[in-house]
Design a protein around this motif. Structure first.
Motif, PDB file in Angstrom:
ATOM      1  N   VAL A  11      27.271  59.451  44.452  1.00 52.26           N
ATOM      2  CA  VAL A  11      26.915  58.247  43.691  1.00 52.26           C
ATOM      3  C   VAL A  11      28.047  57.235  43.816  1.00 52.26           C
ATOM      4  N   ASN A  12      27.744  56.066  44.366  1.00 54.53           N
ATOM      5  CA  ASN A  12      28.789  55.088  44.654  1.00 54.53           C
ATOM      6  C   ASN A  12      29.559  54.662  43.419  1.00 54.53           C
ATOM      7  N   ALA A  13      28.868  54.486  42.302  1.00 58.15           N
ATOM      8  CA  ALA A  13      29.540  54.030  41.092  1.00 58.15           C
ATOM      9  C   ALA A  13      30.573  55.039  40.604  1.00 58.15           C
ATOM     10  N   VAL A  14      30.356  56.325  40.909  1.00 51.77           N
ATOM     11  CA  VAL A  14      31.324  57.367  40.549  1.00 51.77           C
ATOM     12  C   VAL A  14      32.373  57.500  41.641  1.00 51.77           C
ATOM     13  N   SER A  15      31.940  57.492  42.895  1.00 47.93           N
ATOM     14  CA  SER A  15      32.840  57.659  44.030  1.00 47.93           C
ATOM     15  C   SER A  15      33.942  56.601  44.055  1.00 47.93           C
ATOM     16  N   ALA A  16      33.611  55.383  43.638  1.00 50.37           N
ATOM     17  CA  ALA A  16      34.588  54.297  43.676  1.00 50.37           C
ATOM     18  C   ALA A  16      35.706  54.476  42.660  1.00 50.37           C
ATOM     19  N   MET A  17      35.493  55.293  41.624  1.00 47.38           N
ATOM     20  CA  MET A  17      36.528  55.536  40.606  1.00 47.38           C
ATOM     21  C   MET A  17      37.437  56.668  41.076  1.00 47.38           C
ATOM     22  N   ARG A  18      38.065  56.462  42.229  1.00 50.42           N
ATOM     23  CA  ARG A  18      38.795  57.542  42.900  1.00 50.42           C
ATOM     24  C   ARG A  18      40.299  57.419  42.829  1.00 50.42           C
ATOM     25  N   PHE A  19      40.832  56.332  42.326  1.00 52.16           N
ATOM     26  CA  PHE A  19      42.278  56.224  42.177  1.00 52.16           C
ATOM     27  C   PHE A  19      42.663  55.254  41.062  1.00 52.16           C
ATOM     28  N   ALA A  20      43.904  55.453  40.586  1.00 53.96           N
ATOM     29  CA  ALA A  20      44.434  54.596  39.529  1.00 53.96           C
ATOM     30  C   ALA A  20      44.905  53.275  40.121  1.00 53.96           C
ATOM     31  N   GLY A  21      45.136  52.296  39.251  1.00 48.91           N
ATOM     32  CA  GLY A  21      45.639  50.999  39.694  1.00 48.91           C
ATOM     33  C   GLY A  21      44.958  49.865  38.957  1.00 48.91           C
ATOM     34  N   TRP A  22      45.048  48.666  39.528  1.00 46.89           N
ATOM     35  CA  TRP A  22      44.403  47.492  38.941  1.00 46.89           C
ATOM     36  C   TRP A  22      42.923  47.474  39.315  1.00 46.89           C
ATOM     37  N   TYR A  23      42.066  47.456  38.303  1.00 46.58           N
ATOM     38  CA  TYR A  23      40.629  47.275  38.516  1.00 46.58           C
ATOM     39  C   TYR A  23      40.275  45.821  38.208  1.00 46.58           C
ATOM     40  N   TYR A  24      39.296  45.297  38.915  1.00 44.59           N
ATOM     41  CA  TYR A  24      38.958  43.879  38.834  1.00 44.59           C
ATOM     42  C   TYR A  24      37.572  43.666  38.223  1.00 44.59           C
ATOM     43  N   LEU A  25      37.479  42.655  37.380  1.00 39.06           N
ATOM     44  CA  LEU A  25      36.226  42.289  36.731  1.00 39.06           C
ATOM     45  C   LEU A  25      35.843  40.894  37.201  1.00 39.06           C
ATOM     46  N   ALA A  26      34.608  40.729  37.657  1.00 42.29           N
ATOM     47  CA  ALA A  26      34.127  39.423  38.114  1.00 42.29           C
ATOM     48  C   ALA A  26      32.962  38.999  37.220  1.00 42.29           C
ATOM     49  N   VAL A  27      33.125  37.870  36.530  1.00 41.18           N
ATOM     50  CA  VAL A  27      32.107  37.357  35.617  1.00 41.18           C
ATOM     51  C   VAL A  27      31.530  36.077  36.210  1.00 41.18           C
ATOM     52  N   SER A  28      30.210  36.036  36.386  1.00 37.69           N
ATOM     53  CA  SER A  28      29.546  34.888  37.016  1.00 37.69           C
ATOM     54  C   SER A  28      28.551  34.244  36.053  1.00 37.69           C
ATOM     55  N   LEU A  29      28.545  32.925  36.031  1.00 38.42           N
ATOM     56  CA  LEU A  29      27.596  32.163  35.206  1.00 38.42           C
ATOM     57  C   LEU A  29      26.709  31.348  36.129  1.00 38.42           C
ATOM     58  N   HIS A  30      25.413  31.574  36.051  1.00 38.15           N
ATOM     59  CA  HIS A  30      24.462  30.941  36.970  1.00 38.15           C
ATOM     60  C   HIS A  30      24.461  29.420  36.808  1.00 38.15           C
ATOM     61  N   PRO A  31      24.327  28.686  37.927  1.00 38.60           N
ATOM     62  CA  PRO A  31      24.303  27.214  37.848  1.00 38.60           C
ATOM     63  C   PRO A  31      23.206  26.676  36.931  1.00 38.60           C
ATOM     64  N   ASP A  32      22.079  27.389  36.837  1.00 39.34           N
ATOM     65  CA  ASP A  32      20.968  26.896  36.023  1.00 39.34           C
ATOM     66  C   ASP A  32      21.264  26.920  34.524  1.00 39.34           C
ATOM     67  N   THR A  33      22.334  27.607  34.111  1.00 41.80           N
ATOM     68  CA  THR A  33      22.687  27.587  32.687  1.00 41.80           C
ATOM     69  C   THR A  33      23.289  26.248  32.283  1.00 41.80           C
ATOM     70  N   ALA A  34      23.422  25.336  33.235  1.00 40.32           N
ATOM     71  CA  ALA A  34      23.920  23.991  32.902  1.00 40.32           C
ATOM     72  C   ALA A  34      22.994  23.295  31.914  1.00 40.32           C
ATOM     73  N   ARG A  35      21.728  23.687  31.866  1.00 33.22           N
ATOM     74  CA  ARG A  35      20.797  23.088  30.898  1.00 33.22           C
ATOM     75  C   ARG A  35      21.200  23.464  29.475  1.00 33.22           C
ATOM     76  N   TYR A  36      21.901  24.590  29.326  1.00 35.99           N
ATOM     77  CA  TYR A  36      22.399  25.011  28.016  1.00 35.99           C
ATOM     78  C   TYR A  36      23.857  24.588  27.800  1.00 35.99           C
ATOM     79  N   PHE A  37      24.646  24.682  28.877  1.00 32.29           N
ATOM     80  CA  PHE A  37      26.092  24.450  28.767  1.00 32.29           C
ATOM     81  C   PHE A  37      26.540  23.424  29.816  1.00 32.29           C
ATOM     82  N   PRO A  38      26.179  22.169  29.651  1.00 32.80           N
ATOM     83  CA  PRO A  38      26.544  21.179  30.668  1.00 32.80           C
ATOM     84  C   PRO A  38      28.051  21.006  30.831  1.00 32.80           C
TER      85      PRO A  38
END
Length: 483
Positions: free
Chosen positions: A329-356
């Motif tokens: 399982v890739n999601a488990v296999s990738a947790m194979r070593f210690a170190g800095w893990y990265y988080l990527a948060v994306s906001l869709h362009p179409d949410t501009a109607r809510y948050f211009p």
């Protein structure tokens, strides 16, 4: 880097130190309406992948940058030994606003031996954000192990990248960033794959700390803002992806939640009103992806819809364990070593109607479980470890660049103090030398007809007259003895 050297010009040393400036890496400055693109690492080596492995450029451990067209395949050569695990990641970063097709636009990453045999299953990162362009990444490996048969010998290997996509997608050429990492071999036997049922898969509740700290998300892996356990806030604009990094040690796991607030003036649903505009359902409004220290994807990015009401994208990882690499399982296999893990948060362009003008982003980070001892590497683990300095950087929310500048400042201060000390010692020594020389010059000179020896100075208790005369003679031609 300033190098402290022994010199008789202490003042010059200080002047040189005063001229040293710690300059941050160049950061692209965008206009108020523009979204900054992925920041390639400062100092990344430019390479040009070839269409054939016969003239593929050589990669060495470190970061490289190139460009790739739709439908193009590129080869890069590497020389590997028969002991070291090698990881080759690729980040493809179409400019924000580029038109992409979900699942259709993707990058394929493989490692091959000189016979063209593929070393593992490789990776094919693709877009899944409802047509939003954002950086995607993953890796391919050449892993050494008793469970492997292919690609175990030392010799030439090739990293092979290919880009697939629809002609309807925009931007024919995309920048890519390559990272070549080596994981040290182990001294002893390889740890086994963790047994089934050794950890819970039930997602716990997110953190609810009352104290909120400010995070500074970056454009990618190279300028990601550091975070640790707690509740963090940032700002994000429609069409933007912000990166964060968190140190995760052996035995630890991540429980994450990225959250959007309700839109002001919106009643929610497909008919709500926001700032006088008719709102609509955004199927992939908010996304959250997780990557390991080698930039391997921990599963796929999770996108959730947004309709004007609070929304949260969540991820809960397996505990970090060397044996996870044997899990299919890739999601488990990738947790194979210690170190800095990265988080990527994306906001869709179409949410501009809510948050211009953009919106607040809440990031709940929970590094769970206590750290445990890792495998016994034969060499320093480097990237695949967590240091006290890493934890301090995360607690203070500094980026990698800021942490590096702090370290440089500490080195410069040490050199400065050393320069001041050296200068004081030298000036004091020169003053002593001058004073002794002047006193020696004041001794009467014996003229012809005298006894031929200058009058002996008063005897010092415990010191012979001969020793005193030698000391005076030395002072006429150089520094005092022992200076």
């Amino acid at each position: 880097m300033v190098t402290a050297r022994r010199t008789h010009r202490g003042i010059a040393v200080l002047a040189t130190l005063g001229a040293v400036a710690v300059l941050p890496g160049a950061v692209g400055v965008a206009s108020a309406d523009a979204i900054p693109g992925y920041r390639i690492a400062d100092g990344a080596t430019r390479v040009g992948g070839s269409a054939s492995n016969s003239d593929a450029p050589r990669l060495r451990p470190g970061l490289h940058t190139d460009r790739i067209k739709r439908g193009e395949k590129k080869y890069y050569s590497v020389i590997l030994d028969d002991r070291t695990n090698a990881y080759f990641s690729a980040v493809v970063a179409p400019p924000p606003g580029t038109k992409v097709r979900d699942y259709g636009d993707k990058l394929t990453i493989n490692v091959q031996d000189s016979s063209g045999h593929t070393c593992d299953t490789g990776a094919s990162p693709f877009f899944r954000g409802g047509g939003m362009a954002y950086p995607i990444a993953d890796y391919a490996t050449r892993r050494i192990g008793s469970d492997r048969t292919a690609c175990q010998k030392a010799g030439p290997y090739y990293l092979v990248l290919s880009r697939q996509g629809s002609a309807a997608s925009g931007s024919d050429i995309w920048p890519i960033e390559l990272d070549y990492l080596e994981e040290p071999p182990l001294k002893d036997s390889t740890p086994a794959r963790p047994g089934q049922g050794t950890w819970s898969t039930a997602t716990p509740a997110p953190r609810t700390d009352t104290t909120r700290r400010t995070a500074r998300g970056g454009t990618g892996f190279n300028d990601a803002g550091s975070v640790t356990s707690g509740v963090w806030t940032d700002r994000i604009r429609p069409g933007e992806t912000r990166f964060y990094r968190v140190p995760v040690d052996w035995g630890q796991r991540l429980n994450l939640s990225a959250e959007l607030p309700n839109a002001r003036g919106s009643s929610g649903g497909a008919t709500g009103k926001t700032l006088g505009r008719t709102s609509g359902f955004v199927a992939s409004g908010l996304g959250l992806g997780v990557y390991n220290p080698a930039r391997g994807a921990v599963g796929g990015a999770t996108f959730v819809p947004y309709r004007g009401e609070p929304a949260a994208a969540k991820q809960f990882t397996a505990p970090v364990d060397y044996g996870n690499r044997f899990n299919p399982v890739n999601a488990v296999s990738a947790m194979r070593f210690a170190g800095w893990y990265y988080l990527a948060v994306s906001l869709h362009p179409d949410t501009a109607r809510y948050f211009p003008q953009g919106t607040d982003l809440t990031l709940r980070v929970d590094v769970r479980l206590h750290a445990k001892a890792g495998p016994d590497y034969a060499q320093p683990a480097g990237t695949f470890s967590v240091t006290p300095e890493d934890r301090d950087t995360a607690r203070t929310g500094r980026t990698a660049q800021q942490a590096g500048e702090t370290a440089k400042s500490g080195v410069l201060m040490t050199v400065a103090y050393a320069g001041i000390g050296t200068g004081v010692v030298l000036l004091t020594g020169l003053g002593t030398w001058t004073l002794v020389a002047r006193r020696a010059a004041a001794v009467p000179v014996v003229t012809a007809g005298t006894s031929g020896e200058p009058p002996a100075p008063p005897a010092v208790p415990g010191q012979s007259t001969r020793t005193t005369q030698q000391g005076q003679r030395g002072s006429q031609f150089g520094p005092p003895p022992g200076w």
